[in-house]
Design a protein around this motif. Sequence first.
Motif, PDB file in Angstrom:
ATOM      1  N   THR A  87       0.859  -1.176   0.000  1.00  0.00           N
ATOM      2  CA  THR A  87       0.000   0.000   0.000  1.00  0.00           C
ATOM      3  C   THR A  87       0.894   1.224   0.000  1.00  0.00           C
ATOM      4  O   THR A  87       1.685   1.431   0.931  1.00  0.00           O
ATOM      5  CB  THR A  87      -0.929   0.019   1.224  1.00  0.00           C
TER       6      THR A  87
ATOM      7  N   THR B 149      -0.260   8.085  -2.565  1.00  0.00           N
ATOM      8  CA  THR B 149      -0.121   8.930  -3.754  1.00  0.00           C
ATOM      9  C   THR B 149      -0.997  10.161  -3.559  1.00  0.00           C
ATOM     10  O   THR B 149      -1.795  10.228  -2.620  1.00  0.00           O
ATOM     11  CB  THR B 149      -0.573   8.199  -5.041  1.00  0.00           C
TER      12      THR B 149
ATOM     13  N   LEU C  50      -3.551  10.923  -5.117  1.00  0.00           N
ATOM     14  CA  LEU C  50      -4.950  10.572  -5.299  1.00  0.00           C
ATOM     15  C   LEU C  50      -5.454   9.613  -4.224  1.00  0.00           C
ATOM     16  O   LEU C  50      -6.587   9.137  -4.299  1.00  0.00           O
ATOM     17  CB  LEU C  50      -5.161   9.936  -6.684  1.00  0.00           C
ATOM     18  N   GLY C  51      -4.618   9.332  -3.230  1.00  0.00           N
ATOM     19  CA  GLY C  51      -4.996   8.410  -2.171  1.00  0.00           C
ATOM     20  C   GLY C  51      -4.120   7.170  -2.172  1.00  0.00           C
ATOM     21  O   GLY C  51      -3.315   6.965  -3.083  1.00  0.00           O
TER      22      GLY C  51
ATOM     23  N   CYS D 107      -2.594   3.631  -2.765  1.00  0.00           N
ATOM     24  CA  CYS D 107      -2.649   2.790  -3.954  1.00  0.00           C
ATOM     25  C   CYS D 107      -2.202   1.375  -3.574  1.00  0.00           C
ATOM     26  O   CYS D 107      -1.129   1.182  -2.996  1.00  0.00           O
ATOM     27  CB  CYS D 107      -1.721   3.359  -5.021  1.00  0.00           C
TER      28      CYS D 107
ATOM     29  N   PRO E 135      -5.967   4.438  -8.096  1.00  0.00           N
ATOM     30  CA  PRO E 135      -6.833   5.074  -7.097  1.00  0.00           C
ATOM     31  C   PRO E 135      -8.253   5.249  -7.614  1.00  0.00           C
ATOM     32  O   PRO E 135      -8.481   5.870  -8.649  1.00  0.00           O
ATOM     33  CB  PRO E 135      -6.145   6.431  -6.873  1.00  0.00           C
TER      34      PRO E 135
ATOM     35  N   SER F 136      -8.073   0.054  -4.117  1.00  0.00           N
ATOM     36  CA  SER F 136      -7.589   1.423  -3.896  1.00  0.00           C
ATOM     37  C   SER F 136      -8.743   2.426  -3.862  1.00  0.00           C
ATOM     38  O   SER F 136      -8.606   3.566  -4.319  1.00  0.00           O
ATOM     39  CB  SER F 136      -6.601   1.811  -5.011  1.00  0.00           C
ATOM     40  N   THR F 137      -9.872   1.998  -3.321  1.00  0.00           N
ATOM     41  CA  THR F 137     -11.060   2.860  -3.338  1.00  0.00           C
ATOM     42  C   THR F 137     -11.306   3.599  -2.034  1.00  0.00           C
ATOM     43  O   THR F 137     -11.958   4.642  -2.026  1.00  0.00           O
ATOM     44  CB  THR F 137     -12.315   2.026  -3.672  1.00  0.00           C
TER      45      THR F 137
ATOM     46  N   ALA G  98      -9.760   7.190  -1.928  1.00  0.00           N
ATOM     47  CA  ALA G  98      -9.450   7.786  -3.227  1.00  0.00           C
ATOM     48  C   ALA G  98     -10.044   9.182  -3.349  1.00  0.00           C
ATOM     49  O   ALA G  98     -11.198   9.405  -2.991  1.00  0.00           O
ATOM     50  CB  ALA G  98      -9.979   6.893  -4.344  1.00  0.00           C
TER      51      ALA G  98
ATOM     52  N   ALA H  98       0.539   9.345  -9.908  1.00  0.00           N
ATOM     53  CA  ALA H  98       0.302   8.267  -8.944  1.00  0.00           C
ATOM     54  C   ALA H  98       1.073   7.018  -9.339  1.00  0.00           C
ATOM     55  O   ALA H  98       1.704   6.360  -8.492  1.00  0.00           O
ATOM     56  CB  ALA H  98      -1.194   7.964  -8.850  1.00  0.00           C
TER      57      ALA H  98
END
Length: 303
Positions: free
Chosen positions: A18, A21, A23-24, A26, A76, A81-82, A85, A98
């Motif tokens: 894990t 990034t 965007l959250g 990943c 993401p 990876s939700t 995100a 990302a």
Amino acid sequence: MGVRQESAAWAATLRRHTIPTELGPCTVRVQQGFGNGSPTTAAPEVYLHGAAGSWTSFRPLLSEASPRDRVLIDLPGWGESTGEARLEHLSIEAMGHAVTDVLNSLNYTRWNLVGHSMGGFLALHIAAAWPEQTASVAAISPTSFAVSKAARKPLRSLPRFPAVVGMMLIMRTLAVLGPAAPPLIGAVGSTPLMKLLMAPFFADPRGISAGVIRRLGHDVRPAGFSAAARAVAHYDFDRWRGIRCAVLATRGETDVFTSTSDLDRLASTVPVVQAVAIQHCGHFANLEQPEKVLRLLEDLWSE
């Protein structure tokens, strides 16, 4: 960066990471190649899924060991990876950062990109933005020019690309349901209705197992799909003229998302492109014709 061993027997050599990034977080799976003493000695194979998928859509390409490391990313907003995100910030540029953040965190300085559908679009963007680090691109049914136009002008594009526009409208509608949408689609994925809905994406839907259809249904993320459609709507394709590596671009002969004109325009935009039409195949060559895809990949990497 958290790590734990994958439990499935067939994936015993995959390790789950894990990685943060912009965007959250990943989720990434890495398989060390048998030809590498360390992860930096050769450019890995990096797999980027489509807007209705996850890393699992590449399973048929992973049955044999590879001399190169493999990096399988849930982008993401998709797969695992939700959770956190930040889809409100999603753009092609942000997704590119990302992916490269993930690869840099894993100490890779050069990579071979394999992208399906949206992942093919993303791979081409990364090759243009990071030309020195990108060794090659394999774009399997890359959604590009037609999808971008359909996202900008859906009604005008409907007569020529009904499947593209129809999917966008369905995903936009389902996205309104928020977190309730994926479980609903997953439930439909366990019924014969899902196979009927997915039939246009395959040359021979009868040859696709119920398990594959269920997995595709499980991986659909309407909010992510809609965000990706917005992201590609106004993309500047002239960026791709700066790609320096060799590019393989494929489409299935019955592909409803990637047209022949898309590959023709791609060949006139990117300096070095091998365009291949795969017979008896729809949009998911990685699921429908994996042996053919593997042969094309090995030819690309051997060059």
